[in-house]
Each structure stands twice: as C-alpha cells, then as structure tokens.
Design a protein around this motif. Sequence first.
Motif, PDB file in Angstrom:
ATOM      1  N   ARG A 157      36.033  43.257  37.799  1.00  0.00           N
ATOM      2  CA  ARG A 157      36.703  44.542  37.614  1.00  0.00           C
ATOM      3  C   ARG A 157      36.799  45.288  38.942  1.00  0.00           C
ATOM      4  NH1 ARG A 157      33.715  47.626  33.322  1.00  0.00           N
ATOM      5  NH2 ARG A 157      34.651  46.021  32.013  1.00  0.00           N
ATOM      6  N   GLY A 158      35.722  45.237  39.734  1.00  0.00           N
ATOM      7  CA  GLY A 158      35.741  45.905  41.033  1.00  0.00           C
ATOM      8  C   GLY A 158      36.759  45.289  41.972  1.00  0.00           C
ATOM      9  N   LEU A 159      36.801  43.949  42.019  1.00  0.00           N
ATOM     10  CA  LEU A 159      37.784  43.276  42.862  1.00  0.00           C
ATOM     11  C   LEU A 159      39.201  43.616  42.427  1.00  0.00           C
ATOM     12  CD1 LEU A 159      36.100  39.757  43.145  1.00  0.00           C
ATOM     13  CD2 LEU A 159      36.308  41.456  44.963  1.00  0.00           C
ATOM     14  N   ARG A 160      39.420  43.627  41.122  1.00  0.00           N
ATOM     15  CA  ARG A 160      40.755  43.956  40.603  1.00  0.00           C
ATOM     16  C   ARG A 160      41.150  45.376  41.003  1.00  0.00           C
ATOM     17  NH1 ARG A 160      44.380  42.376  36.559  1.00  0.00           N
ATOM     18  NH2 ARG A 160      43.122  40.580  35.918  1.00  0.00           N
ATOM     19  N   THR A 161      40.195  46.300  40.893  1.00  0.00           N
ATOM     20  CA  THR A 161      40.465  47.696  41.262  1.00  0.00           C
ATOM     21  C   THR A 161      40.843  47.795  42.739  1.00  0.00           C
ATOM     22  OG1 THR A 161      38.936  48.522  39.577  1.00  0.00           O
ATOM     23  CG2 THR A 161      39.491  50.021  41.375  1.00  0.00           C
ATOM     24  N   PHE A 162      40.108  47.057  43.595  1.00  0.00           N
ATOM     25  CA  PHE A 162      40.411  47.053  45.020  1.00  0.00           C
ATOM     26  C   PHE A 162      41.839  46.582  45.283  1.00  0.00           C
ATOM     27  CE2 PHE A 162      35.756  46.167  46.470  1.00  0.00           C
ATOM     28  CZ  PHE A 162      35.444  47.491  46.227  1.00  0.00           C
ATOM     29  N   LEU A 163      42.208  45.517  44.593  1.00  0.00           N
ATOM     30  CA  LEU A 163      43.391  44.754  44.994  1.00  0.00           C
ATOM     31  C   LEU A 163      44.679  45.166  44.299  1.00  0.00           C
ATOM     32  CD1 LEU A 163      41.715  41.242  45.154  1.00  0.00           C
ATOM     33  CD2 LEU A 163      42.316  42.728  47.075  1.00  0.00           C
ATOM     34  N   GLU A 164      44.573  45.772  43.118  1.00  0.00           N
ATOM     35  CA  GLU A 164      45.793  46.110  42.387  1.00  0.00           C
ATOM     36  C   GLU A 164      46.607  47.209  43.064  1.00  0.00           C
ATOM     37  OE1 GLU A 164      45.228  44.842  37.757  1.00  0.00           O
ATOM     38  OE2 GLU A 164      44.520  46.840  38.332  1.00  0.00           O
ATOM     39  N   ILE A 165      45.989  47.937  43.988  1.00  0.00           N
ATOM     40  CA  ILE A 165      46.749  48.972  44.691  1.00  0.00           C
ATOM     41  C   ILE A 165      47.530  48.399  45.881  1.00  0.00           C
ATOM     42  CG2 ILE A 165      45.149  50.782  43.996  1.00  0.00           C
ATOM     43  CD1 ILE A 165      43.944  50.678  46.801  1.00  0.00           C
ATOM     44  N   GLN A 166      47.312  47.117  46.194  1.00  0.00           N
ATOM     45  CA  GLN A 166      48.024  46.483  47.306  1.00  0.00           C
ATOM     46  C   GLN A 166      49.409  46.029  46.836  1.00  0.00           C
ATOM     47  OE1 GLN A 166      46.555  46.447  50.334  1.00  0.00           O
ATOM     48  NE2 GLN A 166      44.724  47.375  49.421  1.00  0.00           N
ATOM     49  N   GLU A 167      50.444  46.422  47.554  1.00  0.00           N
ATOM     50  CA  GLU A 167      51.802  46.120  47.124  1.00  0.00           C
ATOM     51  C   GLU A 167      52.130  44.633  47.161  1.00  0.00           C
ATOM     52  OE1 GLU A 167      54.628  48.352  49.309  1.00  0.00           O
ATOM     53  OE2 GLU A 167      54.073  50.281  48.434  1.00  0.00           O
ATOM     54  N   ASP A 168      51.440  43.881  48.030  1.00  0.00           N
ATOM     55  CA  ASP A 168      51.787  42.476  48.203  1.00  0.00           C
ATOM     56  C   ASP A 168      50.795  41.531  47.528  1.00  0.00           C
ATOM     57  OD1 ASP A 168      49.765  43.173  49.953  1.00  0.00           O
ATOM     58  OD2 ASP A 168      50.389  41.776  51.520  1.00  0.00           O
ATOM     59  N   ILE A 169      49.890  42.066  46.697  1.00  0.00           N
ATOM     60  CA  ILE A 169      48.896  41.237  46.022  1.00  0.00           C
ATOM     61  C   ILE A 169      48.978  41.472  44.520  1.00  0.00           C
ATOM     62  CG2 ILE A 169      46.421  40.812  45.679  1.00  0.00           C
ATOM     63  CD1 ILE A 169      46.023  41.490  48.639  1.00  0.00           C
ATOM     64  N   GLU A 170      49.021  40.386  43.755  1.00  0.00           N
ATOM     65  CA  GLU A 170      49.073  40.461  42.292  1.00  0.00           C
ATOM     66  C   GLU A 170      47.919  39.639  41.713  1.00  0.00           C
ATOM     67  OE1 GLU A 170      51.887  39.073  38.504  1.00  0.00           O
ATOM     68  OE2 GLU A 170      52.515  38.677  40.577  1.00  0.00           O
ATOM     69  N   ILE A 171      47.105  40.245  40.862  1.00  0.00           N
ATOM     70  CA  ILE A 171      46.042  39.520  40.168  1.00  0.00           C
ATOM     71  C   ILE A 171      46.672  38.824  38.960  1.00  0.00           C
ATOM     72  CG2 ILE A 171      43.783  39.649  39.075  1.00  0.00           C
ATOM     73  CD1 ILE A 171      43.860  40.485  42.032  1.00  0.00           C
ATOM     74  N   VAL A 172      46.687  37.490  38.979  1.00  0.00           N
ATOM     75  CA  VAL A 172      47.369  36.747  37.907  1.00  0.00           C
ATOM     76  C   VAL A 172      46.406  36.277  36.829  1.00  0.00           C
ATOM     77  CG1 VAL A 172      49.265  36.016  39.390  1.00  0.00           C
ATOM     78  CG2 VAL A 172      47.218  34.576  39.202  1.00  0.00           C
ATOM     79  N   GLY A 173      45.087  36.382  37.075  1.00  0.00           N
ATOM     80  CA  GLY A 173      44.147  35.949  36.057  1.00  0.00           C
ATOM     81  C   GLY A 173      42.719  36.034  36.535  1.00  0.00           C
ATOM     82  N   GLU A 174      41.782  35.759  35.588  1.00  0.00           N
ATOM     83  CA  GLU A 174      40.363  35.786  35.879  1.00  0.00           C
ATOM     84  C   GLU A 174      39.694  34.586  35.221  1.00  0.00           C
ATOM     85  OE1 GLU A 174      38.524  39.448  34.744  1.00  0.00           O
ATOM     86  OE2 GLU A 174      40.106  40.711  35.605  1.00  0.00           O
ATOM     87  N   ALA A 175      38.530  34.217  35.743  1.00  0.00           N
ATOM     88  CA  ALA A 175      37.705  33.172  35.144  1.00  0.00           C
ATOM     89  C   ALA A 175      36.247  33.526  35.373  1.00  0.00           C
ATOM     90  CB  ALA A 175      38.031  31.803  35.751  1.00  0.00           C
ATOM     91  N   SER A 176      35.376  33.099  34.447  1.00  0.00           N
ATOM     92  CA  SER A 176      33.974  33.503  34.509  1.00  0.00           C
ATOM     93  C   SER A 176      33.040  32.393  34.982  1.00  0.00           C
ATOM     94  CB  SER A 176      33.510  33.995  33.129  1.00  0.00           C
ATOM     95  OG  SER A 176      33.653  32.967  32.167  1.00  0.00           O
ATOM     96  N   ASN A 177      33.591  31.207  35.276  1.00  0.00           N
ATOM     97  CA  ASN A 177      32.775  30.128  35.835  1.00  0.00           C
ATOM     98  C   ASN A 177      33.681  29.131  36.549  1.00  0.00           C
ATOM     99  OD1 ASN A 177      33.633  27.992  33.894  1.00  0.00           O
ATOM    100  ND2 ASN A 177      32.567  29.298  32.424  1.00  0.00           N
ATOM    101  N   GLY A 178      33.060  28.167  37.223  1.00  0.00           N
ATOM    102  CA  GLY A 178      33.838  27.245  38.034  1.00  0.00           C
ATOM    103  C   GLY A 178      34.779  26.371  37.241  1.00  0.00           C
ATOM    104  N   ALA A 179      34.325  25.852  36.104  1.00  0.00           N
ATOM    105  CA  ALA A 179      35.178  24.976  35.292  1.00  0.00           C
ATOM    106  C   ALA A 179      36.402  25.727  34.796  1.00  0.00           C
ATOM    107  CB  ALA A 179      34.375  24.419  34.114  1.00  0.00           C
ATOM    108  N   GLU A 180      36.181  26.958  34.328  1.00  0.00           N
ATOM    109  CA  GLU A 180      37.304  27.785  33.885  1.00  0.00           C
ATOM    110  C   GLU A 180      38.210  28.120  35.062  1.00  0.00           C
ATOM    111  OE1 GLU A 180      38.157  32.065  31.605  1.00  0.00           O
ATOM    112  OE2 GLU A 180      36.090  31.403  31.964  1.00  0.00           O
ATOM    113  N   GLY A 181      37.612  28.322  36.231  1.00  0.00           N
ATOM    114  CA  GLY A 181      38.406  28.619  37.420  1.00  0.00           C
ATOM    115  C   GLY A 181      39.328  27.475  37.793  1.00  0.00           C
TER     116      GLY A 181
END
Length: 215
Positions: free
Chosen positions: A19-43
Amino acid sequence: MPEKIIKVLLVDDHQVVRRGLRTFLEIQEDIEIVGEASNGAEGVARTEELRPDVVLMDIKMPGTDGIEALRRLSELDNPAKVLIVTSFTEQRTVVPALRAGASGYVYKDVDPDALAGAIRSVHAGHVLLQPEVAGALLAQDDADGNGTGRGSTLTEREREVLGLIADGRSNREIARALVLSEKTVKTHVSNILMKLDLSDRTQAALWAVRNGAAG
C-alpha cells in the motif's frame, strides 16, 4: 501525458508495504501499478499474466522467496526488469538476488522520488549497484574462477558496447552513441553475454569493471 507509461508489479508479503509503495508511485505520471502479489510464486504468475515492465520484489517472503522467484523468471520469456525492494542491508542477502538476475536494489525506507527514479533507471536498462555490493560480486566471480581469457573473443565493436553497458547505458543510449540501430545493439549484447558465458547485463558490467573494459 508521458510518451511511455512504465507498468509496475508489486511483490511483497506485507500489505502495508504494498500500500505504501502504491501510494508513492500512483502520483507519478509515467508509472502505472498494474498488479500486486504477496509471495514469489504469485509474483511469477502475475508477471506472466500482466507482463509488467518492472517488478518491485521483496527478498524475504514465506514460501517462494524473491531469489527463487528471480530464478524462475530467468527461465521464462520474461522481459521485465526486477528491482529488489528490501529492508536487508547484508551483502549475503542482496548479492544472491543480483546473481539471480535482479537489475538492482533499493531499501524500503527509500525516498519516494528516488524510488521512482530507480524504476525509471532499471526500465531504461541501467544497473543499480552500491559499491560495496559490486565489490562482493567481483570477489565472488574471482572465487569462482571467472578469468579474463574469454574477453579476447570479443570484437572491437562488442568491446565498445560492453564499455557502455558498464557505464549504465541502455540499449537505446548505446545505439545513439555508436550510431547503430537498437536491434543491432541487442545482437551485440547477446553475443557479448554468450562469448563471456554471462547471464545478464549486471554480470557484463561487473566483468567489464574487473577486466578494464569499462569506460
């Protein structure tokens, strides 16, 4: 509107960190958060599904950790750059991640602007290494017996490309500097990795520094 939107996937087992990373990055015009994962296999699965440009990956996660996820991604047709986001500063933790194919790392307390800059940097093909970690990687290469002899097989042009890789240049920047097409640069990079028996640009940059091929 920026010309290129950088698609980012967040992989961390702590929801508050994501959530913190998303908050940091969603205000950047050239960066889009397309998804999240909670472990390596899901990643790994989400990377295959969403095809992000950059994956922000934690190292220590339950089940499949970040290093194993990196190894799995390296076996796939995966164009994403992986930037490790970690709270661990020990070389014994960070170095294996870089050896597994990460393009660099930042700490979880990184300044938001610095994090955005790191994402842009690895997306452009740069390698983010702290000097002490670069030294540890070089020492490990020496211990593994990776000598200089293979460098004699490189052409003059391949040596020029290798030197620019060591300077942190992206393929596009190398193409501009040498007045070549990006496709030609990609071919040179592939040949360099094959001839030096290296797996990625990080190893190529370190090889160049160790063997005096850097600019």
